[in-house]
Enzyme design. Structure first.
Site, mmCIF file in Angstrom:
data_model
loop_
_atom_site.group_PDB
_atom_site.id
_atom_site.type_symbol
_atom_site.label_atom_id
_atom_site.label_comp_id
_atom_site.label_asym_id
_atom_site.label_seq_id
_atom_site.Cartn_x
_atom_site.Cartn_y
_atom_site.Cartn_z
ATOM 1 N N ARG A 121 -25.767 -49.410 -17.413
ATOM 2 C CA ARG A 121 -27.255 -49.711 -16.600
ATOM 3 C C ARG A 121 -26.973 -49.496 -15.127
ATOM 4 N NH1 ARG A 121 -31.225 -51.393 -20.503
ATOM 5 N NH2 ARG A 121 -30.209 -52.214 -22.325
ATOM 6 N N ASP A 122 -28.123 -48.746 -14.527
ATOM 7 C CA ASP A 122 -28.179 -48.821 -13.231
ATOM 8 C C ASP A 122 -28.202 -50.051 -12.290
ATOM 9 O OD1 ASP A 122 -29.155 -46.362 -10.821
ATOM 10 O OD2 ASP A 122 -29.302 -48.575 -10.157
ATOM 11 N N ILE A 123 -27.331 -50.317 -11.413
ATOM 12 C CA ILE A 123 -27.189 -51.572 -10.780
ATOM 13 C C ILE A 123 -28.527 -52.097 -10.222
ATOM 14 C CG2 ILE A 123 -26.263 -51.040 -8.555
ATOM 15 C CD1 ILE A 123 -24.107 -53.203 -8.852
ATOM 16 N N ASN B 244 -30.528 -35.965 -9.508
ATOM 17 C CA ASN B 244 -30.790 -35.856 -8.219
ATOM 18 C C ASN B 244 -29.519 -34.888 -7.354
ATOM 19 O OD1 ASN B 244 -33.238 -37.496 -7.794
ATOM 20 N ND2 ASN B 244 -31.941 -39.258 -7.669
ATOM 21 N N VAL C 273 -24.082 -40.838 -4.999
ATOM 22 C CA VAL C 273 -22.739 -41.091 -5.689
ATOM 23 C C VAL C 273 -22.531 -39.359 -5.994
ATOM 24 C CG1 VAL C 273 -21.339 -41.711 -7.397
ATOM 25 C CG2 VAL C 273 -23.043 -43.093 -6.379
ATOM 26 N N HIS D 84 -25.042 -37.724 -12.480
ATOM 27 C CA HIS D 84 -25.435 -38.645 -13.513
ATOM 28 C C HIS D 84 -26.988 -38.229 -13.732
ATOM 29 C CE1 HIS D 84 -25.558 -39.823 -9.003
ATOM 30 N NE2 HIS D 84 -26.727 -40.335 -9.286
ATOM 31 N N HIS E 265 -30.436 -39.885 -14.628
ATOM 32 C CA HIS E 265 -31.058 -41.217 -14.593
ATOM 33 C C HIS E 265 -31.997 -41.217 -16.023
ATOM 34 C CE1 HIS E 265 -30.485 -42.647 -10.592
ATOM 35 N NE2 HIS E 265 -30.169 -41.350 -10.445
HETATM 36 P P1 DGP Z 1 -28.679 -41.281 -7.134
HETATM 37 O O1 DGP Z 1 -29.421 -41.840 -6.048
HETATM 38 O O2 DGP Z 1 -29.174 -40.251 -8.128
HETATM 39 O O3 DGP Z 1 -27.217 -40.907 -6.642
HETATM 40 O O4 DGP Z 1 -28.272 -42.835 -8.158
HETATM 41 C C1 DGP Z 1 -27.265 -43.502 -7.868
HETATM 42 C C2 DGP Z 1 -27.544 -44.600 -8.748
HETATM 43 O O5 DGP Z 1 -26.292 -45.455 -8.861
HETATM 44 C C3 DGP Z 1 -28.268 -45.623 -7.940
HETATM 45 O O6 DGP Z 1 -29.730 -45.831 -8.767
HETATM 46 C C4 DGP Z 1 -27.815 -46.925 -8.087
HETATM 47 C C5 DGP Z 1 -26.526 -46.773 -8.805
HETATM 48 N N1 DGP Z 1 -25.305 -47.364 -8.581
HETATM 49 C C6 DGP Z 1 -24.679 -47.450 -7.254
HETATM 50 N N2 DGP Z 1 -23.571 -48.147 -7.431
HETATM 51 C C7 DGP Z 1 -23.526 -48.751 -8.542
HETATM 52 C C8 DGP Z 1 -22.603 -49.683 -9.342
HETATM 53 O O7 DGP Z 1 -21.643 -49.993 -8.622
HETATM 54 N N3 DGP Z 1 -23.001 -49.848 -10.420
HETATM 55 C C9 DGP Z 1 -23.957 -49.584 -11.226
HETATM 56 N N4 DGP Z 1 -23.929 -50.006 -12.421
HETATM 57 N N5 DGP Z 1 -24.829 -48.598 -10.638
HETATM 58 C C10 DGP Z 1 -24.687 -48.344 -9.406
#
Ligand code: DGP
Length: 115
Positions: free
Chosen positions: A30-32, A88, A97, A101, A103
């Site tokens: 799950r996205d944070i 992205n 990051v 990944h 989404h």
């Molecule tokens: P992007 O902007 O496409 O690089 O998306 C990175 C996503 O990663 C963003 O929607 C928030 C998520 N994210 C960042 N740090 C963490 C984390 O520590 N845990 C989780 N579960 N998601 C994270």
């Protein structure tokens, strides 16, 4: 190529995350900061920093990311209502990051075009 991205640490279990699927090749969690009721990130366990860095050797792995999204959409109940799968790349797209990944977003009406 670094193996110590934030997402690699989640894959290895060093940082907690709500993991919804994991096997030898991919991990989904799950996205944070969820942008929709369902917001799952699907990553290869092996680090590929951006889509620009993928090669023909990654063809099957990239397909697996999409088929994992398809299956999770079904399991999470958004396959019929609809969902979006987004990757992205680099600054203008907001990639934050350096570990590719997908989404998987759904559970509400998504607007188009994205901002
Ligand atoms: P992007 O902007 O496409 O690089 O998306 C990175 C996503 O990663 C963003 O929607 C928030 C998520 N994210 C960042 N740090 C963490 C984390 O520590 N845990 C989780 N579960 N998601 C994270």
């Amino acid at each position: 190529m670094t193996t110590d991205t934030l997402f690699a640490r989640i894959v290895r279990g060093e940082i907690p995350a709500q993991i919804v699927y994991q096997d030898d090749e991919v991990t989904a969690f799950r996205d944070i900061h969820p942008a929709a009721p369902v917001h799952v990130l699907i990553v290869p366990n092996r680090v590929i920093p951006t889509l620009n860095d993928a090669s023909a050797e990654d063809e099957v792995l990239l397909g697996k990311l999409f088929l994992t999204a398809q299956r999770l959409a079904r399991e999470l109940g958004i396959d019929q209502s609809g969902y979006r799968v987004v990757m992205n790349t680099n600054a203008d797209a907001g990639q934050s990051v350096a570990h590719i990944h997908l989404h998987l977003l759904g559970g509400r009406r998504l607007t188009w075009p994205p901002g």
